[in-house]
Motif scaffolding. Structure first.
Motif, PDB file in Angstrom:
ATOM      1  N   UNK A  88       0.842  -1.199   0.000  1.00  0.00           N
ATOM      2  CA  UNK A  88       0.000   0.000   0.000  1.00  0.00           C
ATOM      3  C   UNK A  88       0.880   1.254   0.000  1.00  0.00           C
ATOM      4  N   UNK A  89       0.492   2.239  -0.791  1.00  0.00           N
ATOM      5  CA  UNK A  89       1.260   3.469  -0.878  1.00  0.00           C
ATOM      6  C   UNK A  89       1.246   4.211   0.459  1.00  0.00           C
ATOM      7  N   UNK A  90       2.430   4.693   0.843  1.00  0.00           N
ATOM      8  CA  UNK A  90       2.552   5.498   2.048  1.00  0.00           C
ATOM      9  C   UNK A  90       2.228   6.953   1.690  1.00  0.00           C
ATOM     10  N   UNK A  91       1.147   7.485   2.241  1.00  0.00           N
ATOM     11  CA  UNK A  91       0.757   8.867   1.974  1.00  0.00           C
ATOM     12  C   UNK A  91       1.375   9.748   3.056  1.00  0.00           C
ATOM     13  N   UNK A  92       2.377  10.521   2.682  1.00  0.00           N
ATOM     14  CA  UNK A  92       3.169  11.268   3.651  1.00  0.00           C
ATOM     15  C   UNK A  92       2.966  12.770   3.574  1.00  0.00           C
ATOM     16  N   UNK A 151       9.230  14.700   2.794  1.00  0.00           N
ATOM     17  CA  UNK A 151       9.501  13.374   2.229  1.00  0.00           C
ATOM     18  C   UNK A 151      10.911  12.911   2.592  1.00  0.00           C
ATOM     19  N   UNK A 152      11.878  13.815   2.539  1.00  0.00           N
ATOM     20  CA  UNK A 152      13.244  13.459   2.912  1.00  0.00           C
ATOM     21  C   UNK A 152      13.322  13.066   4.388  1.00  0.00           C
ATOM     22  N   UNK A 153      12.589  13.799   5.228  1.00  0.00           N
ATOM     23  CA  UNK A 153      12.613  13.506   6.661  1.00  0.00           C
ATOM     24  C   UNK A 153      12.005  12.136   6.965  1.00  0.00           C
ATOM     25  N   UNK A 154      11.067  11.699   6.155  1.00  0.00           N
ATOM     26  CA  UNK A 154      10.453  10.392   6.357  1.00  0.00           C
ATOM     27  C   UNK A 154      11.322   9.259   5.805  1.00  0.00           C
ATOM     28  N   UNK A 213      10.031  -3.967   9.214  1.00  0.00           N
ATOM     29  CA  UNK A 213       9.197  -4.032   8.010  1.00  0.00           C
ATOM     30  C   UNK A 213       8.597  -2.668   7.687  1.00  0.00           C
ATOM     31  N   UNK A 214       8.204  -1.926   8.699  1.00  0.00           N
ATOM     32  CA  UNK A 214       7.655  -0.589   8.472  1.00  0.00           C
ATOM     33  C   UNK A 214       8.710   0.341   7.886  1.00  0.00           C
ATOM     34  N   UNK A 260       8.683   2.214   3.886  1.00  0.00           N
ATOM     35  CA  UNK A 260       8.755   3.653   3.571  1.00  0.00           C
ATOM     36  C   UNK A 260       9.502   3.918   2.266  1.00  0.00           C
ATOM     37  N   UNK A 261      10.399   3.031   1.886  1.00  0.00           N
ATOM     38  CA  UNK A 261      11.168   3.244   0.654  1.00  0.00           C
ATOM     39  C   UNK A 261      10.707   2.353  -0.479  1.00  0.00           C
ATOM     40  N   UNK A 262       9.915   1.348  -0.185  1.00  0.00           N
ATOM     41  CA  UNK A 262       9.391   0.490  -1.238  1.00  0.00           C
ATOM     42  C   UNK A 262      10.329  -0.662  -1.547  1.00  0.00           C
TER      43      UNK A 262
END
Length: 276
Positions: A1-5, A219-222, A264-265, A269-271
């Motif tokens: 599932x896409x991470x919506x950040x 996005x960079x911080x995540x 896993x989480x 975040x990077x796919x």
């Protein structure tokens, strides 16, 4: 599932910015009919949004939300009447304070539509558990600046953090994604990073932005650093090789199921294309 950040606001009366916002890299673009648009311009903003979205592809339309005015606003009925004449599928409800308000918005939207309640008041925070469990709620968001005004707080501190944590806990209890943190008024990248770091410590998994430059910063911080990614990959690899041992050691430290889930989480975040 896409991470919506990242959720990027753009004023609804500035159609020349719509396409740029969509191309900014933001996961979601919020076309604003509330604070960013003066009362005299709201009708024009609705027309501008409707004209633009009518020409969008389905994938582009799915990336949009429209923030509508709250239930107490004189503009709320016009927003609802307008919503039911568009093909917009995602709405952000300002100053949401009940599940009934969510249902009222959905009643004016097409089947399968989703609502993102924006919690900005004490009443909203106290009702966040019920709001989070309402039908077709996407996730919750915290309007921290308006909350400061509602409780007449002089600035960030324990009271603001307590409200933020309550919303994060309500989201988790309802099995929603982690909530979306409020905006950082300053464009300074350091302040954006600091605010996001604080929000993440309270259980938040995304952030609202007011300028495209903030999108890249968030996005960079995540994005986990190389050392953290390598650790997570070692955990996953050694766990898969353990044949269901239940507890293993990685880098001299115990790893059990909660640590595996954390790894896993991090990798999510990077796919999957970013690690082996």
């Amino acid at each position: 599932m896409q991470q919506l950040l990242t959720y990027l606001f753009v004023p609804g009366n500035r159609p020349e910015r719509f396409a740029k916002a969509l191309a900014s890299g933001a996961d979601r673009v919020i076309l604003d009919l509330e604070d960013a648009v003066a009362a005299a311009d709201k009708a024009k903003a609705r027309d501008a949004i409707a004209n633009w979205v009518s020409g969008l592809a389905a994938g582009e339309l799915d990336r949009l939300l429209v923030r509508i005015n709250d239930l107490t606003s004189p503009h709320h009925p016009d927003d609802l009447f307008w919503l039911q004449r568009t093909n917009i599928k995602h709405a952000m409800l300002s100053k949401c304070e009940s599940a009934e308000q969510v249902a009222g918005v959905l009643a004016h939207m097409p089947p399968g539509a989703r609502v993102l309640p924006l919690i900005e008041t004490v009443r909203g925070v106290l009702a966040s558990m019920v709001i989070a469990q309402a039908r077709q709620v996407d996730r919750l968001a915290f309007g921290s600046l308006d909350y400061l005004l509602d409780l007449d707080l002089p600035g960030p501190g324990f009271a603001l953090d307590a409200a933020a944590l309550a919303i994060a806990m309500a989201s988790r209890a309802a099995n929603l994604p982690p909530p979306v943190a409020g905006v950082t008024p300053e464009l300074d990248a350091g302040q954006v990073r600091s605010d996001l770091s604080h929000a993440r410590a309270l259980g938040y998994g995304a952030k609202m932005c007011i300028h495209p430059t903030q999108v890249a910063v968030v996005r960079e911080a995540f994005t986990p650093d190389a050392q953290t990614l390598a650790w997570a990959q070692r955990v996953l690899t050694q766990w898969q090789q353990s044949n269901g041992a239940g507890v293993i050691q990685v880098d001299g430290k115990m790893v059990d199921k909660p640590v595996l889930l954390r790894a896993e989480r991090i990798l999510a975040l990077v796919g999957p294309s970013q690690f082996i």
